[in-house]
Design an enzyme around this catalytic site. Structure first.
Site: not given
Ligand SMILES: NC(=O)c1ccc[n+]([C@@H]2O[C@H](COP(=O)([O-])OP(=O)(O)OC[C@H]3O[C@@H](n4cnc5c(N)ncnc54)[C@H](O)[C@@H]3O)[C@@H](O)[C@H]2O)c1
Length: 238
Positions: A135, A139
């Site tokens: 990600h 995040k």
């Protein structure tokens, strides 16, 4: 429908675009800048709230919606230690709650494929299984909620595995989840089965956040006139 968007960050902004494309009105936007000043009047014409914020505020935001009898769709990850409290409250107070660690329809097809593959691989314990997720660097939680759902799906369907471990290689009874944080990646998940002889890999790669936002708006449409707790299995009728 009149929607409240709680959390006007990357996801909140995508949800607003998709909601407008589907002819909904966004009548309330809540962010950390105005969260403390929101009251009864702000929720007056809201049909459903969609909540994508931060782990620390998810539960109080969901409770705020329950307090105003507003059905709520939540996608915030990283607060699952309090999940059962929210489910109990939803049931005891006859409220409406939809939760998915991942609202992408493609990811939910991937969950189903992962469960079916885990069942099949149950007969072949010489394959070791690992999960990898990548990600964007902003995040907050790790491993991703989606990676945890994938891993729980393997554990439910494979009698040789009963827990997961972060970062490490899996052992005979555990599944290793490796997390990578790179650039602006919206979300990539891989399930890798490996034996001495070969490797079998399935992968889901999100091209943007639009797929998550569409799933959240579809979930809002789905719960508008319902009571209880719902998931993507109810929406997609798996
Ligand atoms: N379930 C899914 O499909 C899915 C998909 C993508 C992201 N997510 C999750 O959604 C969450 C949000 O992701 P993002 O990329 O939009 O993050 P983001 O950081 O861009 O946005 C979060 C927003 O929440 C706001 N916020 C903070 N405290 C608040 C409060 N008390 N009340 C209201 N708003 C508040 C912040 O101001 C910010 O705008 C994360 O937990 C992420 O993991 C879930």
């Amino acid at each position: 429908m009149n929607l409240a968007i709680i959390g006007y960050g990357r996801m909140g902004k995508e949800i607003e675009k998709i909601a407008q494309e589907r002819n909904h009105n966004v009548t309330l936007k809540v962010d950390d800048s105005n969260a403390k000043s929101i009251g009864e009047d702000d929720f007056k014409n809201v049909d459903v709230a969609i909540e994508f914020t931060i782990p620390e505020s998810a539960v109080s935001n969901i409770n705020m919606c329950f307090a105003h009898n507003i059905p709520v769709v939540s996608g915030t990850t990283g607060w699952l230690d309090q999940f059962n409290l929210v489910l109990d409250k939803c049931k005891n107070e006859n409220q409406t709650f939809f939760y998915a660690s991942n609202y992408s329809i493609g990811v939910n097809l991937f969950f189903k494929l992962n469960n079916d593959l885990a069942k099949m691989m149950n007969k072949f314990p010489n394959y070791n299984v690992n999960v990898e997720e990548t990600h964007h660097t902003k995040k907050l939680d790790s491993p991703s909620g989606t990676a945890i759902t994938i891993t729980e799906g393997i554990i439910e369907n494979n009698t040789h595995k009963n827990k997961w471990v972060e970062e490490k290689e899996s052992s005979s009874d555990s599944i290793g989840i490796k997390s990578f944080r790179v650039g602006n990646v919206p979300g990539n998940h891989k399930v890798i089965y490996e034996s001495e002889f070969d490797k079998i890999e399935i992968e889901h790669d999100a091209k943007s956040r639009k797929g998550f936002a569409l799933g959240a708006v579809l979930a809002a449409e789905f719960i508008a006139n319902k009571k209880g707790y719902f998931t993507m299995n109810d929406l997609l009728k798996f």
